[in-house]
Design a protein around this motif. Structure first.
Motif, PDB file in Angstrom:
ATOM      1  N   ASN A 239      -9.551 -87.482 105.914  1.00 13.28           N
ATOM      2  CA  ASN A 239     -10.995 -87.427 107.143  1.00 13.28           C
ATOM      3  C   ASN A 239     -10.551 -88.714 108.091  1.00 13.28           C
ATOM      4  O   ASN A 239      -9.924 -89.461 107.528  1.00 13.28           O
ATOM      5  N   GLU A 240     -11.299 -89.129 108.686  1.00 12.84           N
ATOM      6  CA  GLU A 240     -10.661 -90.586 109.733  1.00 12.84           C
ATOM      7  C   GLU A 240     -10.564 -92.190 108.567  1.00 12.84           C
ATOM      8  O   GLU A 240     -10.275 -92.802 108.394  1.00 12.84           O
ATOM      9  N   ALA A 241     -11.587 -91.896 108.187  1.00 15.82           N
ATOM     10  CA  ALA A 241     -11.779 -92.520 106.739  1.00 15.82           C
ATOM     11  C   ALA A 241     -10.582 -92.755 104.944  1.00 15.82           C
ATOM     12  O   ALA A 241     -10.100 -93.864 105.163  1.00 15.82           O
ATOM     13  N   THR A 242     -10.228 -91.670 105.211  1.00 13.21           N
ATOM     14  CA  THR A 242      -9.434 -91.674 104.452  1.00 13.21           C
ATOM     15  C   THR A 242      -7.519 -91.358 104.842  1.00 13.21           C
ATOM     16  O   THR A 242      -6.721 -91.656 104.246  1.00 13.21           O
ATOM     17  N   ALA A 243      -7.821 -90.904 106.343  1.00 15.83           N
ATOM     18  CA  ALA A 243      -6.455 -90.048 106.472  1.00 15.83           C
ATOM     19  C   ALA A 243      -5.264 -91.620 106.347  1.00 15.83           C
ATOM     20  O   ALA A 243      -4.310 -91.594 105.580  1.00 15.83           O
ATOM     21  N   ALA A 244      -5.656 -92.470 107.042  1.00 13.98           N
ATOM     22  CA  ALA A 244      -4.846 -93.851 107.361  1.00 13.98           C
ATOM     23  C   ALA A 244      -4.026 -94.439 105.610  1.00 13.98           C
ATOM     24  O   ALA A 244      -2.846 -94.270 105.060  1.00 13.98           O
ATOM     25  N   GLU A 245      -5.319 -94.114 105.009  1.00 10.28           N
ATOM     26  CA  GLU A 245      -4.902 -95.009 103.430  1.00 10.28           C
ATOM     27  C   GLU A 245      -4.105 -94.009 102.620  1.00 10.28           C
ATOM     28  O   GLU A 245      -3.162 -94.589 102.191  1.00 10.28           O
ATOM     29  N   ALA A 246      -4.480 -92.538 103.185  1.00 16.05           N
ATOM     30  CA  ALA A 246      -3.280 -91.598 102.402  1.00 16.05           C
ATOM     31  C   ALA A 246      -2.064 -91.491 103.026  1.00 16.05           C
ATOM     32  O   ALA A 246      -0.838 -91.233 102.531  1.00 16.05           O
ATOM     33  N   VAL A 247      -1.469 -92.206 104.279  1.00 13.63           N
ATOM     34  CA  VAL A 247      -0.329 -92.278 104.635  1.00 13.63           C
ATOM     35  C   VAL A 247       0.096 -93.141 104.115  1.00 13.63           C
ATOM     36  O   VAL A 247       1.653 -93.265 103.986  1.00 13.63           O
ATOM     37  N   ARG A 248      -0.347 -94.583 104.144  1.00  8.12           N
ATOM     38  CA  ARG A 248      -0.003 -95.713 103.385  1.00  8.12           C
ATOM     39  C   ARG A 248       0.192 -95.533 101.911  1.00  8.12           C
ATOM     40  O   ARG A 248       1.083 -96.146 101.977  1.00  8.12           O
ATOM     41  N   ALA A 249       0.116 -95.065 101.247  1.00  6.35           N
ATOM     42  CA  ALA A 249       0.045 -94.154 100.338  1.00  6.35           C
ATOM     43  C   ALA A 249       1.654 -93.471  99.948  1.00  6.35           C
ATOM     44  O   ALA A 249       1.781 -93.559  99.192  1.00  6.35           O
ATOM     45  N   GLY A 250       1.792 -92.593 102.007  1.00  5.81           N
ATOM     46  CA  GLY A 250       3.156 -92.268 101.087  1.00  5.81           C
ATOM     47  C   GLY A 250       3.292 -90.531 101.368  1.00  5.81           C
ATOM     48  O   GLY A 250       3.534 -90.383 101.720  1.00  5.81           O
ATOM     49  N   ALA A 251       2.023 -90.086 101.551  1.00  4.98           N
ATOM     50  CA  ALA A 251       1.518 -88.770 102.773  1.00  4.98           C
ATOM     51  C   ALA A 251       2.096 -88.842 103.423  1.00  4.98           C
ATOM     52  O   ALA A 251       2.260 -89.569 104.524  1.00  4.98           O
ATOM     53  N   THR A 252       2.799 -86.893 103.974  1.00  2.00           N
ATOM     54  CA  THR A 252       3.460 -87.052 105.104  1.00  2.00           C
ATOM     55  C   THR A 252       3.152 -86.066 106.238  1.00  2.00           C
ATOM     56  O   THR A 252       3.696 -85.632 106.831  1.00  2.00           O
ATOM     57  N   VAL A 253       1.613 -85.617 105.030  1.00  2.98           N
ATOM     58  CA  VAL A 253       1.571 -84.432 105.218  1.00  2.98           C
ATOM     59  C   VAL A 253       0.334 -84.308 105.213  1.00  2.98           C
ATOM     60  O   VAL A 253       0.126 -84.557 104.246  1.00  2.98           O
ATOM     61  N   LEU A 254      -0.855 -84.409 106.614  1.00  2.00           N
ATOM     62  CA  LEU A 254      -1.848 -84.510 106.089  1.00  2.00           C
ATOM     63  C   LEU A 254      -2.850 -82.857 105.827  1.00  2.00           C
ATOM     64  O   LEU A 254      -2.890 -82.510 107.376  1.00  2.00           O
ATOM     65  N   VAL A 255      -3.585 -82.460 105.445  1.00  2.00           N
ATOM     66  CA  VAL A 255      -4.120 -80.712 105.292  1.00  2.00           C
ATOM     67  C   VAL A 255      -6.012 -81.535 105.583  1.00  2.00           C
ATOM     68  O   VAL A 255      -6.726 -82.382 104.886  1.00  2.00           O
ATOM     69  N   ALA A 256      -5.912 -81.158 107.342  1.00  2.00           N
ATOM     70  CA  ALA A 256      -8.439 -81.273 107.325  1.00  2.00           C
ATOM     71  C   ALA A 256      -8.271 -79.931 107.851  1.00  2.00           C
ATOM     72  O   ALA A 256      -7.798 -79.360 108.125  1.00  2.00           O
ATOM     73  N   GLY A 257      -9.929 -79.568 106.676  1.00  2.00           N
ATOM     74  CA  GLY A 257     -10.152 -78.119 107.427  1.00  2.00           C
ATOM     75  C   GLY A 257     -11.709 -78.771 108.389  1.00  2.00           C
ATOM     76  O   GLY A 257     -11.884 -78.449 109.089  1.00  2.00           O
ATOM     77  N   SER A 258     -12.433 -79.440 106.920  1.00  2.00           N
ATOM     78  CA  SER A 258     -13.675 -80.116 107.003  1.00  2.00           C
ATOM     79  C   SER A 258     -13.720 -80.594 108.800  1.00  2.00           C
ATOM     80  O   SER A 258     -14.830 -81.217 109.356  1.00  2.00           O
ATOM     81  N   ALA A 259     -13.023 -81.629 108.656  1.00  3.13           N
ATOM     82  CA  ALA A 259     -12.669 -82.756 109.730  1.00  3.13           C
ATOM     83  C   ALA A 259     -11.953 -82.234 110.865  1.00  3.13           C
ATOM     84  O   ALA A 259     -12.128 -83.065 112.061  1.00  3.13           O
TER      85      ALA A 259
END
Ligand code: DX5
Ligand code: ZN
Length: 229
Positions: A183-203
């Motif tokens: 979600n808005e709160a976790t997406a940036a952290e996940a990207v900083r950690a190395g994610a390049t594809v974000l799955v988001a359902g309820s957000a």
């Protein structure tokens, strides 16, 4: 990952209205999604039941985007051909569900699909170390699979870091997808950690706003320059 790597958004239709999934897929496509994430659950590997290859086939005409099919099923090797024929593009199996993971990965590639492997929160990166160079995608689960709208498990961040380092050392090209509690709160952290594809359902599929608005919100949270338009 270089700083300019475009981050992809993969809306999960698990949180969309099941009575109008085709329209939900079309709406996410118009809103600029990169992949459509399709959660297949069998009621055995996970305690929830969704749909199978016939649904992938039914959704295929609704988008030209890659269908990113996440198999949360036992013995996924039995269904590869069906999902390929149905029009899946990326087929992700759980490492924990495969007795012969290397074989399954190659069966997916031989079927002409991109091969992904998912690991649950309790599964270490080391469990898939030997197949990393063969993969098109690694899916790091940041919730225990089965349901939407669960809380992001923060140990996934360190795992993403370690996975990213390992892929870089190996010179492996796999995309790194994160799934669960984005979600808005976790997406940036996940990207900083190395994610390049974000799955988001309820957000993305929620009652408060349109899919376009929700995706825009996620893009802004990550940083507009990093996401594809
Ligand atoms: C969970 C599924 C996810 C789910 C994510 O088992 O694999 O793809 O749809 O939902 P959110 O984004 O709501 O956590
Ligand atoms: Zn998923």
């Amino acid at each position: 990952m270089t700083p300019s790597t475009a981050i992809k958004l993969a809306p999960s239709i698990l949180s969309a209205d099941f009575a109008r999934l085709g329209e939900a897929v079309a709406e996410a496509t118009r809103a600029g999604a990169d992949y459509i994430h399709v959660d297949v659950m069998d009621g055995r590997y996970v305690p929830n039941l969704t749909f199978g290859a016939p649904m992938v086939k039914a959704l295929r005409p609704w988008t030209s985007l890659p269908l990113d099919v996440h198999l949360m099923i036992v013995e996924p090797e039995r269904s590869i051909k069906q999902f390929a024929e149905a029009g899946a593009n990326i087929l992700t199996v759980h490492a924990e569900a495969c007795v012969h993971l290397h074989r399954v990965v190659h069966q997916i590639k031989e079927a002409g699909l991109r091969a992904g492997v998912a690991i649950n929160p309790a599964t270490p990166v080391a469990a898939i170390e030997e197949v990393l160079p063969d993969l098109d995608l690694v899916l790091v689960m940041s919730v225990n699979p089965g349901f939407p709208a669960q809380e992001f498990i923060s140990s996934a961040l360190d795992k993403l870091h370690r996975l990213r380092r390992r892929l870089d050392v190996l010179g492996a090209q796999a995309e790194v997808e994160v799934d669960g509690g984005i979600n808005e709160a976790t997406a940036a952290e996940a990207v900083r950690a190395g994610a390049t594809v974000l799955v988001a359902g309820s957000a993305v599929f929620n009652q408060r706003e349109s899919v376009r608005e929700a995706m825009e919100r996620l893009r802004n949270a990550v940083g507009p320059a990093k996401l594809s338009p």
